[in-house]
Write a protein that holds these residues in place. Structure first.
Motif, PDB file in Angstrom:
ATOM      1  N   CYS A   1      38.211  52.578  38.864  1.00 13.05           N
ATOM      2  CA  CYS A   1      37.297  52.612  37.723  1.00 13.05           C
ATOM      3  C   CYS A   1      36.182  53.640  37.903  1.00 13.05           C
ATOM      4  N   CYS A   2      35.950  54.041  39.132  1.00 11.00           N
ATOM      5  CA  CYS A   2      34.872  54.996  39.398  1.00 11.00           C
ATOM      6  C   CYS A   2      35.326  56.405  39.035  1.00 11.00           C
ATOM      7  N   GLU A   3      34.518  57.095  38.239  1.00  6.42           N
ATOM      8  CA  GLU A   3      34.847  58.456  37.824  1.00  6.42           C
ATOM      9  C   GLU A   3      34.800  59.424  39.003  1.00  6.42           C
ATOM     10  N   GLY A   4      33.940  59.147  39.958  1.00  5.44           N
ATOM     11  CA  GLY A   4      33.839  60.012  41.119  1.00  5.44           C
ATOM     12  C   GLY A   4      33.331  61.404  40.779  1.00  5.44           C
ATOM     13  N   ASP A   5      32.400  61.461  39.828  1.00  4.95           N
ATOM     14  CA  ASP A   5      31.868  62.757  39.411  1.00  4.95           C
ATOM     15  C   ASP A   5      30.377  62.827  39.717  1.00  4.95           C
ATOM     16  N   GLN A   6      29.668  63.678  39.024  1.00  3.43           N
ATOM     17  CA  GLN A   6      28.242  63.885  39.276  1.00  3.43           C
ATOM     18  C   GLN A   6      27.339  62.867  38.580  1.00  3.43           C
ATOM     19  N   ARG A   7      27.906  62.053  37.699  1.00  6.48           N
ATOM     20  CA  ARG A   7      27.092  61.075  36.980  1.00  6.48           C
ATOM     21  C   ARG A   7      26.683  59.933  37.901  1.00  6.48           C
ATOM     22  N   PRO A   8      25.534  59.307  37.625  1.00  2.51           N
ATOM     23  CA  PRO A   8      25.059  58.232  38.493  1.00  2.51           C
ATOM     24  C   PRO A   8      25.771  56.894  38.254  1.00  2.51           C
ATOM     25  N   GLU A   9      26.454  56.720  37.120  1.00  3.64           N
ATOM     26  CA  GLU A   9      27.106  55.445  36.838  1.00  3.64           C
ATOM     27  C   GLU A   9      28.224  55.214  37.853  1.00  3.64           C
ATOM     28  N   CYS A  10      28.227  54.006  38.390  1.00  2.00           N
ATOM     29  CA  CYS A  10      29.249  53.708  39.394  1.00  2.00           C
ATOM     30  C   CYS A  10      29.609  52.226  39.350  1.00  2.00           C
ATOM     31  N   PRO A  11      30.843  51.905  38.967  1.00  2.00           N
ATOM     32  CA  PRO A  11      31.261  50.504  38.896  1.00  2.00           C
ATOM     33  C   PRO A  11      31.282  49.822  40.263  1.00  2.00           C
ATOM     34  N   ILE A  12      31.430  50.592  41.319  1.00  2.00           N
ATOM     35  CA  ILE A  12      31.435  49.996  42.663  1.00  2.00           C
ATOM     36  C   ILE A  12      30.051  49.429  42.967  1.00  2.00           C
ATOM     37  N   LEU A  13      29.030  50.242  42.755  1.00  2.00           N
ATOM     38  CA  LEU A  13      27.664  49.776  42.993  1.00  2.00           C
ATOM     39  C   LEU A  13      27.275  48.687  42.007  1.00  2.00           C
ATOM     40  N   ASP A  14      27.740  48.814  40.750  1.00  2.00           N
ATOM     41  CA  ASP A  14      27.452  47.778  39.753  1.00  2.00           C
ATOM     42  C   ASP A  14      28.045  46.436  40.184  1.00  2.00           C
ATOM     43  N   GLU A  15      29.243  46.457  40.708  1.00  4.55           N
ATOM     44  CA  GLU A  15      29.881  45.222  41.170  1.00  4.55           C
ATOM     45  C   GLU A  15      29.104  44.629  42.345  1.00  4.55           C
ATOM     46  N   LEU A  16      28.670  45.475  43.271  1.00  3.82           N
ATOM     47  CA  LEU A  16      27.908  44.989  44.418  1.00  3.82           C
ATOM     48  C   LEU A  16      26.577  44.379  43.977  1.00  3.82           C
ATOM     49  N   ALA A  17      26.008  44.923  42.918  1.00  2.00           N
ATOM     50  CA  ALA A  17      24.741  44.410  42.386  1.00  2.00           C
ATOM     51  C   ALA A  17      24.972  43.317  41.348  1.00  2.00           C
ATOM     52  N   ASP A  18      26.219  42.909  41.180  1.00  2.00           N
ATOM     53  CA  ASP A  18      26.600  41.867  40.228  1.00  2.00           C
ATOM     54  C   ASP A  18      26.272  42.278  38.803  1.00  2.00           C
ATOM     55  N   LEU A  19      26.537  43.543  38.498  1.00  2.00           N
ATOM     56  CA  LEU A  19      26.275  44.063  37.158  1.00  2.00           C
ATOM     57  C   LEU A  19      27.573  44.342  36.404  1.00  2.00           C
ATOM     58  N   ARG A  20      28.617  43.623  36.739  1.00  2.00           N
ATOM     59  CA  ARG A  20      29.909  43.756  36.056  1.00  2.00           C
ATOM     60  C   ARG A  20      30.459  45.174  36.172  1.00  2.00           C
ATOM     61  N   GLY A  21      30.851  45.532  37.356  1.00  2.00           N
ATOM     62  CA  GLY A  21      31.365  46.864  37.639  1.00  2.00           C
ATOM     63  C   GLY A  21      32.599  47.255  36.857  1.00  2.00           C
ATOM     64  N   PHE A  22      33.354  46.276  36.333  1.00  2.00           N
ATOM     65  CA  PHE A  22      34.551  46.591  35.574  1.00  2.00           C
ATOM     66  C   PHE A  22      34.270  46.757  34.086  1.00  2.00           C
ATOM     67  N   ALA A  23      33.027  46.524  33.666  1.00  3.73           N
ATOM     68  CA  ALA A  23      32.698  46.578  32.245  1.00  3.73           C
ATOM     69  C   ALA A  23      33.106  47.930  31.665  1.00  3.73           C
ATOM     70  N   GLY A  24      33.946  47.890  30.698  1.00  7.39           N
ATOM     71  CA  GLY A  24      34.387  49.099  30.023  1.00  7.39           C
ATOM     72  C   GLY A  24      35.505  49.826  30.728  1.00  7.39           C
ATOM     73  N   CYS A  25      35.662  49.657  31.979  1.00  9.17           N
ATOM     74  CA  CYS A  25      36.667  50.376  32.750  1.00  9.17           C
ATOM     75  C   CYS A  25      38.071  49.958  32.362  1.00  9.17           C
ATOM     76  N   GLU A  26      38.309  48.661  32.401  1.00 11.44           N
ATOM     77  CA  GLU A  26      39.657  48.191  32.115  1.00 11.44           C
ATOM     78  C   GLU A  26      40.011  48.356  30.647  1.00 11.44           C
ATOM     79  N   ALA A  27      38.999  48.390  29.785  1.00  7.62           N
ATOM     80  CA  ALA A  27      39.254  48.628  28.375  1.00  7.62           C
ATOM     81  C   ALA A  27      39.727  50.060  28.154  1.00  7.62           C
ATOM     82  N   ARG A  28      39.328  50.974  29.057  1.00 12.76           N
ATOM     83  CA  ARG A  28      39.748  52.368  28.941  1.00 12.76           C
ATOM     84  C   ARG A  28      41.145  52.570  29.507  1.00 12.76           C
ATOM     85  N   GLY A  29      41.714  51.520  30.063  1.00 11.43           N
ATOM     86  CA  GLY A  29      43.074  51.611  30.568  1.00 11.43           C
ATOM     87  C   GLY A  29      43.176  52.165  31.975  1.00 11.43           C
ATOM     88  N   ARG A  30      42.119  52.116  32.710  1.00  3.82           N
ATOM     89  CA  ARG A  30      42.167  52.641  34.089  1.00  3.82           C
ATOM     90  C   ARG A  30      42.618  51.610  35.060  1.00  3.82           C
TER      91      ARG A  30
END
Length: 152
Positions: free
Chosen positions: A123-152
């Motif tokens: 789910c992580c884009e691995g680019d220059q943007r600060p958004e990161c589902p890995i860190l969101d998941e660790l912070a309990d911020l729903r790291g998968f939000a939107g990711c699975e809807a995009r089909g990744r």
């Protein structure tokens, strides 16, 4: 004729000799001492602490038990059973099977953790943007939000 006291003294090993012969670490040796597993196998003389040659076998036993995943209390129990010539083998088997069951549960848990990490990394884009589902998941911020809807 050889002096038995001199022969016994010659069999006393230094910490580094016991560690080298057993393949165990100095820390494991100290742990075994503190658990009482080396009782009657240690001596203090003018040159410092010495170990009976039986300490080598005891440390090999403890190292191998740790290598197989046994917890400290299980090592103590198995060591006691090893020293008991009148033990019942079913007591040893009980300890081994209980550890095997615990390891099976840990393997399942590790598999779940691996799959989750792979999903998060996918789910992580691995680019220059600060958004990161890995860190969101660790912070309990729903790291998968939107990711699975995009089909990744």
């Amino acid at each position: 004729m050889d002096n038995p006291i001199a022969l016994a003294a010659a069999q006393r090993l230094t910490l580094s000799e016991v560690v080298a012969r057993s393949g165990a670490s100095a820390q494991l040796l100290h742990d075994c001492e503190s658990l009482g597993l080396l009782g009657g196998m240690t001596y203090v003389d003018a040159s410092g602490r010495r170990y009976d040659t039986r300490a080598v076998s005891a440390l090999r036993f403890a190292r191998r038990a740790h290598d197989l995943g046994f917890e400290t209390q299980e090592v103590v129990e198995l060591f006691s059973l090893w020293k008991d010539g009148h033990r019942a083998s079913f007591d040893v088997k009980r300890v081994a099977l209980a550890r095997a069951d615990d390891l099976a549960l840990r393997i399942e848990e590790l598999g779940r953790m691996k799959r989750l990490l792979e999903r998060l990394a996918n789910c992580c884009e691995g680019d220059q943007r600060p958004e990161c589902p890995i860190l969101d998941e660790l912070a309990d911020l729903r790291g998968f939000a939107g990711c699975e809807a995009r089909g990744r």
